[in-house]
Design a protein around this motif. Structure first.
Motif, PDB file in Angstrom:
ATOM      1  N   ASN A  77       0.836  -1.198   0.000  1.00 39.44           N
ATOM      2  CA  ASN A  77       0.000   0.000   0.000  1.00 39.44           C
ATOM      3  C   ASN A  77       0.874   1.253   0.000  1.00 39.44           C
ATOM      4  OD1 ASN A  77      -2.049   1.846   0.316  1.00 39.44           O
ATOM      5  ND2 ASN A  77      -2.429   1.372   2.457  1.00 39.44           N
ATOM      6  N   TYR A  78       1.902   1.232   0.836  1.00 43.02           N
ATOM      7  CA  TYR A  78       2.816   2.384   0.912  1.00 43.02           C
ATOM      8  C   TYR A  78       3.505   2.622  -0.433  1.00 43.02           C
ATOM      9  CZ  TYR A  78       7.218   4.759   1.560  1.00 43.02           C
ATOM     10  OH  TYR A  78       8.288   5.592   1.383  1.00 43.02           O
ATOM     11  N   ILE A  79       3.975   1.551  -1.070  1.00 45.16           N
ATOM     12  CA  ILE A  79       4.661   1.693  -2.357  1.00 45.16           C
ATOM     13  C   ILE A  79       3.724   2.302  -3.394  1.00 45.16           C
ATOM     14  CG2 ILE A  79       5.726   0.426  -4.282  1.00 45.16           C
ATOM     15  CD1 ILE A  79       6.599  -1.676  -2.188  1.00 45.16           C
ATOM     16  N   VAL A  80       2.498   1.776  -3.462  1.00 50.38           N
ATOM     17  CA  VAL A  80       1.547   2.220  -4.482  1.00 50.38           C
ATOM     18  C   VAL A  80       1.178   3.688  -4.277  1.00 50.38           C
ATOM     19  CG1 VAL A  80      -0.786   1.905  -5.384  1.00 50.38           C
ATOM     20  CG2 VAL A  80       0.612  -0.095  -4.830  1.00 50.38           C
ATOM     21  N   VAL A  81       0.740   4.024  -3.059  1.00 47.04           N
ATOM     22  CA  VAL A  81       0.233   5.389  -2.834  1.00 47.04           C
ATOM     23  C   VAL A  81       1.366   6.408  -2.889  1.00 47.04           C
ATOM     24  CG1 VAL A  81      -1.108   6.871  -1.304  1.00 47.04           C
ATOM     25  CG2 VAL A  81      -1.647   4.450  -1.455  1.00 47.04           C
ATOM     26  N   SER A  82       2.531   6.074  -2.348  1.00 45.87           N
ATOM     27  CA  SER A  82       3.639   7.037  -2.396  1.00 45.87           C
ATOM     28  C   SER A  82       4.104   7.244  -3.833  1.00 45.87           C
ATOM     29  CB  SER A  82       4.805   6.575  -1.514  1.00 45.87           C
ATOM     30  OG  SER A  82       5.357   5.359  -1.973  1.00 45.87           O
ATOM     31  N   SER A  83       4.090   6.182  -4.651  1.00 43.13           N
ATOM     32  CA  SER A  83       4.484   6.322  -6.059  1.00 43.13           C
ATOM     33  C   SER A  83       3.529   7.257  -6.797  1.00 43.13           C
ATOM     34  CB  SER A  83       4.489   4.957  -6.755  1.00 43.13           C
ATOM     35  OG  SER A  83       5.396   4.089  -6.142  1.00 43.13           O
ATOM     36  N   LEU A  84       2.240   7.150  -6.477  1.00 36.72           N
ATOM     37  CA  LEU A  84       1.240   7.955  -7.172  1.00 36.72           C
ATOM     38  C   LEU A  84       1.126   9.370  -6.606  1.00 36.72           C
ATOM     39  CD1 LEU A  84      -1.661   5.364  -7.572  1.00 36.72           C
ATOM     40  CD2 LEU A  84      -0.291   6.331  -9.408  1.00 36.72           C
ATOM     41  N   MET A  85       1.217   9.488  -5.278  1.00 35.29           N
ATOM     42  CA  MET A  85       0.757  10.716  -4.655  1.00 35.29           C
ATOM     43  C   MET A  85       1.830  11.560  -3.973  1.00 35.29           C
ATOM     44  SD  MET A  85      -2.325  10.422  -5.570  1.00 35.29           S
ATOM     45  CE  MET A  85      -2.778  11.990  -4.899  1.00 35.29           C
ATOM     46  N   ALA A  86       2.997  11.008  -3.624  1.00 34.54           N
ATOM     47  CA  ALA A  86       3.972  11.781  -2.840  1.00 34.54           C
ATOM     48  C   ALA A  86       4.390  13.051  -3.564  1.00 34.54           C
ATOM     49  CB  ALA A  86       5.192  10.916  -2.517  1.00 34.54           C
ATOM     50  N   ALA A  87       4.759  12.914  -4.834  1.00 31.44           N
ATOM     51  CA  ALA A  87       5.196  14.097  -5.596  1.00 31.44           C
ATOM     52  C   ALA A  87       4.047  15.086  -5.769  1.00 31.44           C
ATOM     53  CB  ALA A  87       5.729  13.662  -6.957  1.00 31.44           C
ATOM     54  N   VAL A  88       2.809  14.562  -5.844  1.00 40.85           N
ATOM     55  CA  VAL A  88       1.638  15.425  -6.013  1.00 40.85           C
ATOM     56  C   VAL A  88       1.475  16.332  -4.795  1.00 40.85           C
ATOM     57  CG1 VAL A  88      -0.858  15.458  -6.349  1.00 40.85           C
ATOM     58  CG2 VAL A  88       0.504  13.665  -7.418  1.00 40.85           C
ATOM     59  N   VAL A  89       1.600  15.745  -3.597  1.00 39.61           N
ATOM     60  CA  VAL A  89       1.440  16.524  -2.370  1.00 39.61           C
ATOM     61  C   VAL A  89       2.515  17.611  -2.286  1.00 39.61           C
ATOM     62  CG1 VAL A  89       1.417  16.443   0.148  1.00 39.61           C
ATOM     63  CG2 VAL A  89       0.371  14.592  -1.144  1.00 39.61           C
ATOM     64  N   VAL A  90       3.760  17.240  -2.617  1.00 40.73           N
ATOM     65  CA  VAL A  90       4.851  18.223  -2.561  1.00 40.73           C
ATOM     66  C   VAL A  90       4.586  19.361  -3.547  1.00 40.73           C
ATOM     67  CG1 VAL A  90       7.305  18.589  -2.999  1.00 40.73           C
ATOM     68  CG2 VAL A  90       6.556  16.547  -1.773  1.00 40.73           C
ATOM     69  N   GLU A  91       4.166  19.000  -4.771  1.00 39.36           N
ATOM     70  CA  GLU A  91       3.946  20.014  -5.812  1.00 39.36           C
ATOM     71  C   GLU A  91       2.774  20.924  -5.457  1.00 39.36           C
ATOM     72  OE1 GLU A  91       2.727  20.258 -10.530  1.00 39.36           O
ATOM     73  OE2 GLU A  91       3.675  18.442  -9.786  1.00 39.36           O
ATOM     74  N   LEU A  92       1.653  20.328  -5.041  1.00 34.60           N
ATOM     75  CA  LEU A  92       0.490  21.159  -4.717  1.00 34.60           C
ATOM     76  C   LEU A  92       0.720  21.960  -3.440  1.00 34.60           C
ATOM     77  CD1 LEU A  92      -2.554  18.919  -5.681  1.00 34.60           C
ATOM     78  CD2 LEU A  92      -1.343  20.610  -7.034  1.00 34.60           C
ATOM     79  N   GLY A  93       1.527  21.396  -2.525  1.00 34.76           N
ATOM     80  CA  GLY A  93       1.900  22.160  -1.334  1.00 34.76           C
ATOM     81  C   GLY A  93       2.674  23.411  -1.723  1.00 34.76           C
ATOM     82  N   ALA A  94       3.623  23.236  -2.665  1.00 37.21           N
ATOM     83  CA  ALA A  94       4.415  24.381  -3.133  1.00 37.21           C
ATOM     84  C   ALA A  94       3.523  25.418  -3.809  1.00 37.21           C
ATOM     85  CB  ALA A  94       5.507  23.904  -4.085  1.00 37.21           C
ATOM     86  N   GLN A  95       2.517  24.942  -4.554  1.00 35.67           N
ATOM     87  CA  GLN A  95       1.596  25.878  -5.206  1.00 35.67           C
ATOM     88  C   GLN A  95       0.766  26.641  -4.177  1.00 35.67           C
ATOM     89  OE1 GLN A  95      -0.726  24.135  -8.380  1.00 35.67           O
ATOM     90  NE2 GLN A  95       1.006  22.943  -9.120  1.00 35.67           N
ATOM     91  N   SER A  96       0.558  26.025  -3.008  1.00 26.86           N
ATOM     92  CA  SER A  96      -0.215  26.687  -1.950  1.00 26.86           C
ATOM     93  C   SER A  96       0.680  27.512  -1.033  1.00 26.86           C
ATOM     94  CB  SER A  96      -0.958  25.634  -1.111  1.00 26.86           C
ATOM     95  OG  SER A  96      -1.777  24.834  -1.926  1.00 26.86           O
ATOM     96  N   GLY A  97       1.975  27.523  -1.341  1.00 25.79           N
ATOM     97  CA  GLY A  97       2.899  28.299  -0.517  1.00 25.79           C
ATOM     98  C   GLY A  97       3.453  27.532   0.663  1.00 25.79           C
ATOM     99  N   LEU A  98       3.183  26.215   0.741  1.00 25.68           N
ATOM    100  CA  LEU A  98       3.690  25.401   1.847  1.00 25.68           C
ATOM    101  C   LEU A  98       4.797  24.487   1.332  1.00 25.68           C
ATOM    102  CD1 LEU A  98       3.272  24.473   4.856  1.00 25.68           C
ATOM    103  CD2 LEU A  98       1.844  22.644   3.930  1.00 25.68           C
ATOM    104  N   ILE A  99       5.961  24.577   1.926  1.00 26.98           N
ATOM    105  CA  ILE A  99       7.074  23.712   1.532  1.00 26.98           C
ATOM    106  C   ILE A  99       6.996  22.443   2.369  1.00 26.98           C
ATOM    107  CG2 ILE A  99       9.572  23.531   1.271  1.00 26.98           C
ATOM    108  CD1 ILE A  99       8.160  25.664  -0.492  1.00 26.98           C
ATOM    109  N   VAL A 100       6.621  21.337   1.756  1.00 27.54           N
ATOM    110  CA  VAL A 100       6.435  20.072   2.465  1.00 27.54           C
ATOM    111  C   VAL A 100       7.631  19.169   2.176  1.00 27.54           C
ATOM    112  CG1 VAL A 100       4.908  18.105   2.840  1.00 27.54           C
ATOM    113  CG2 VAL A 100       3.946  20.298   2.137  1.00 27.54           C
ATOM    114  N   PRO A 101       8.428  18.804   3.198  1.00 30.50           N
ATOM    115  CA  PRO A 101       9.536  17.874   2.961  1.00 30.50           C
ATOM    116  C   PRO A 101       9.012  16.519   2.476  1.00 30.50           C
ATOM    117  CG  PRO A 101       9.715  18.918   5.123  1.00 30.50           C
ATOM    118  CD  PRO A 101       8.363  19.237   4.589  1.00 30.50           C
TER     119      PRO A 101
END
Length: 869
Positions: free
Chosen positions: A580-604
């Motif tokens: 589950n971790y492999i699947v969701v992180s592969s699909l969504m981790a970069a998305v959260v970082v990118e959309l966080g940056a668009q919202s002004g939040l720098i997410v490690p």
């Protein structure tokens, strides 16, 4: 409802062990020559993995075998999957049908295809020919069938859906937003089976290099008797307190989390003892099962193993193993504190009795446990000084001297253990429960701490690779399993040394078998998840997912995080945590970082991966498919669905914490010094306990509604002091983009500037924003610092336009998704410099004052109503 053969009620011990075996190690156990053959294969797999992780691997194993170790790993896993897991519930358990032999052997051969035909594949440049593509397709079919047997149908179904998308992604029935051009069978099979992008990718590599050794370490430590020792120690320390069996279950599960990466095995191992005792002091069947579920599942978030996810994070996030477990430690520790407090509140609310007749103060108990943990940590750290001294004195022979010293320490601790009787599992249903006395039993298993000290020392102090660290700890366990019985017999003056040694060999062999069988599901899960990861890399669906999630969430970060959490929960209902971790992180981790940056939040990136992982483990709790909840209900005889919902309520802090550390990375100890780290630990501990009191409706006494609301608000203020401080004093001052060079000119080394970049998206052409953090790291003028950062700027028409950053510069990766050659320019729309702001910790003062006020209100009410404290 869990039922045994006689009807409604808890399952028998034999039925429980079959439940664990069928989910973790395979339900089939044929007798005779076939059973011996499977045992030999399992032992050979374990020994191969141990040698592969050892410093002698390059001398003992052929180079081709080392280079193709992932293929060997998968070959063993596929073969044993078809041998150990029946195809259907009605399939035979005591012999292996011929078709399973054929599929198992064929699957193992195809897994090794890259090893057998290595030269041919290399000469073809890694591209599949007509033969390769059909072999690879058959391999995938067999892999999916093995995964279906070992992991349930969900994993195979999800992999098939992704594979279908690879072939038919260009079809009209595929929604236009995720449509792609599609791939031929030859190209897809090259990507999925012949190269290292799919099945034989990073996930299977991590399973091969690291995970196997840690699973084997846990299986052998349990076989040595450590699991029973940890449970006894937990009951000796906590069993006499109000709600003691539940508190002991929490602490015992945290300790056995070191041993078992499986929440189901953890539930059954500790639950068979803890759940009946919890029911005995007043917990309902469902609440007793829920406490065990919540504490067992949380074993997977506890470093150093974290259910194998820690090793995957090393590869996916690109940071060291020590950094991963450092970031993961604080949320896991306070989560367990909260669970102990939940149990305490349940016991107080229901005025539960205590077990046994010993009276020991809570303060002394907590103090004693704190001294033990601090002493253990100090011992792990302090070992480095004598090691350094010996290494400096005798550089060439230091390894042998240290090995002798470890064995001497082991012999001394074993001599202590021989002075007391061996620990036997207690009967929780006995008429009179006699709680263990820590002062009498601690000697019996002190030597079990040695392999853990060796593991922690190599991981944390020497900072060796996880594989090598686990190898040395496992090597010590080999010695312990072989010698503990005969040496104890010798120290006790017993004469039956030969039988004791044979029993030790049997323990070691069984430990090797258990380790291998426990790895079947993980090996297949990581291989099958590789198909999903391969689909993401082949089709680029990750970027499409980013656009889709952004559209559905409207760009709202909180809503997007909720969607990612729900996706993890839904996928986790049928997948093991690791997959589950492999699947969701592969699909969504970069998305959260990118959309966080668009919202002004720098997410490690590590925060996002931990976020996904926390929600992934919750799937083992959540109905209707929470496997750990079903296992607990099978032990308690309670209702599985109600057990699951109660466990989910007890796990609310595991749901809340990921949202907190996404916005407050101090909780992950990111860029936090020692003094601030201690403050963060203390305040976070108070915050999680206050949050627990608010959600449980009980603090010093039963809460009024407004008191619960106040407690949750206090917890929020302690967790997110920056939220309030930023509204009192803005954290940034706005600077005109055209003044960026001048601002950099006067900036100090280490100072940060945030720039918001607006421009057309490379794929869609639509205008989007992202936030970049510019850290001043070099001396020089503003222009020189711009060059060092890779920024190519040009002021035109009052706007600060931006050219494509220099390749390899600090910001080039973050700007890849912008189209610098479109008609509309990429511009810097805003620049933010750090403003002078009071320390956010100032918010702790009013929050703690309000907490004291709530405590005074409740204490006054208790005095008036005559409620005992």
């Amino acid at each position: 409802m869990a039922e045994n053969s006689t009807g409604k009620g808890p399952l028998s011990e034999e039925e429980l062990q079959e439940l664990v075996a069928s989910s973790d190690a395979g339900a089939r156990a044929p007798a005779g020559a076939v059973g011996t053959l499977l045992a030999v294969v399992a032992v050979v797999w374990s020994l191969f993995q141990v040698i592969l992780a050892s410093p002698l691997a390059n001398y003992v194993l052929p180079g081709d075998l080392i280079n193709n170790s992932r293929q060997v790993h998968l070959a063993f896993a596929i073969f044993l999957a078809f041998m150990a897991y029946p195809a259907l519930k009605s399939s035979p358990r005591h012999y292996i049908p011929i078709q399973d032999w054929v599929m198992g052997l064929l699957g193992a051969f195809i897994a090794m295809y890259g090893f057998f035909f290595y030269d041919k594949i290399v000469n073809a440049g890694g591209l599949a020919d007509d033969t390769d593509k059909w072999v690879a397709l058959i391999g995938l079919v067999l892999l999916f069938e093995g995964a279906r047997r070992a992991l349930g149908p969900a994993m195979a179904i999800i992999a098939c859906v992704f594979l279908a998308y690879v072939f038919w992604g260009s079809s009209d029935w595929v929604p236009e937003v995720i449509r792609w051009k599609g791939a031929s069978l030859k190209k897809a099979m090259s990507h999925m089976w012949i190269t290292s992008e799919g099945v034989f990718g990073i996930a299977l590599g991590v399973s091969t290099k690291f995970v196997f050794l840690f699973v084997l370490f846990g299986a052998m430590l349990d076989k040595a008797g450590a699991g029973n020792y940890f449970i006894k120690m937990a009951f000796g320390a906590l069993g006499h307190l109000r709600g003691g069996p539940a508190k002991a279950a929490v602490v015992g599960s945290a300790a056995t989390g070191l041993i078992s990466g499986s929440s189901i095995a953890n539930v059954v191992t500790t639950g068979t003892f803890t759940i009946p005792l919890m029911k005995r002091v007043g917990f309902s069947s469902e609440k007793a099962g829920a406490v065990e579920v919540a504490s067992s599942v949380n074993g997977q978030i506890m470093p150093p193993v974290m259910g194998a996810a820690a090793f995957l994070m090393v590869e996916y996030v690109g940071i060291s193993y020590v950094e991963v477990i450092t970031h993961a430690f604080l949320p896991a520790a306070i989560s367990y504190m909260a669970l102990v407090y939940i149990v305490h509140l349940e016991a107080v609310k229901n005025n539960m009795p205590t077990l046994g007749d010993r009276v020991v103060s809570l303060g002394k108990t907590i103090g004693g446990m704190a001294v033990f943990f601090v002493g253990f940590a100090g011992l792990c750290y302090g070992v480095k000084y004598p090691v350094q001294w010996i290494t400096a004195m005798v550089p060439s022979g230091a390894a042998w001297i240290l090995a002798v010293l470890v064995f001497v320490a082991y012999a001394v601790l074993l001599w202590f253990a021989a002075q007391v009787p061996d620990l036997e599992p207690d009967d929780p249903n006995a008429e009179h429960v006699e709680l263990p006395v820590v002062g009498e039993i601690y000697k019996a298993g002190l030597y079990f701490l040695l392999p853990i000290i060796v593991l922690v020392y190599f991981l944390m102090i020497e900072q060796k690779s996880p594989g090598l660290s686990a190898f040395w700890a496992t090597a010590l366990l080999f010695v312990i399993l072989l010698t503990q019985r005969p040496l104890k017999a010798m120290f006790r003056g017993e004469s039956d040394m030969a039988n004791a040694f044979r029993a030790g060999v049997s323990d070691l062999t069984q430990g090797l078998i258990d380790g291998a069988r426990n790895m079947i599901g993980i090996g297949l899960a990581t291989a099958t998840a590789g198909v999903i990861v391969g689909t993401v890399t082949l089709t680029g669906v990750g970027q499409v997912m980013a656009d889709l999630v952004e559209f559905l969430s409207g760009g709202n970060l909180i809503l997007m995080l909720i969607m990612v959490g729900l996706l993890s929960l839904v996928l986790g209902m049928g997948l093991p945590t690791t997959a589950n971790y492999i699947v969701v992180s592969s699909l969504m981790a970069a998305v959260v970082v990118e959309l966080g940056a668009q919202s002004g939040l720098i997410v490690p990136l590590i925060a996002v991966h931990l976020f996904v992982f926390y929600f992934g483990i919750m799937a083992d709790v959540t109905p209707p498919v929470g496997l750990a909840s079903f296992a607990a209900a099978a032990v308690s005889g309670g209702d599985a669905i109600r057990t699951g919902f109660t466990a989910f309520f007890y796990s609310l802090r595991t749901v809340a914490l990921p949202f907190v550390f996404i916005f407050n990375t101090d909780l992950l100890l990111i860029d936090v010094g020692w003094v601030q780290g201690i403050l963060v630990f203390v305040v976070a501990s108070i915050a999680i306990l206050v949050f627990t009191a608010g959600t449980m409706g009980h603090f010093l006494t039963r809460n009024r509604i407004y008191e619960s609301v106040a407690l949750i608000a206090i917890a929020f203020a302690l967790f997110r002091p920056d939220y309030f401080m930023n509204r009192i004093q803005p954290p940034f001052e706005i600077i005109e983009p055209t003044q960026l060079e001048q601002e950099l000119d006067s900036a100090e080394i280490g100072e940060e500037l945030r720039i918001i970049v607006s421009g057309p998206d490379f794929d869609t052409g639509e205008t989007k924003d992202t936030t970049l953090v510019l850290t001043v790291e070099t001396e020089g003028s503003g222009a020189e610092r711009l060059d060092a950062l890779g920024l190519l700027l040009m002021e035109e028409d009052g706007a600060m336009k931006m050219d494509e950053p220099l390749f390899g510069s600090p910001i080039s990766d973050a700007m890849q998704s912008f189209d610098f050659y479109a008609d509309d320019p990429v511009v810097i729309s805003s620049v933010k410099a750090t403003a002078d702001q009071m320390p956010k910790e100032v918010i702790f003062i009013p929050a703690l004052v309000l907490l004291a006020l709530v405590a005074m209100l409740q204490r006054g009410r208790m005095t008036r109503e005559g409620v005992p404290a």
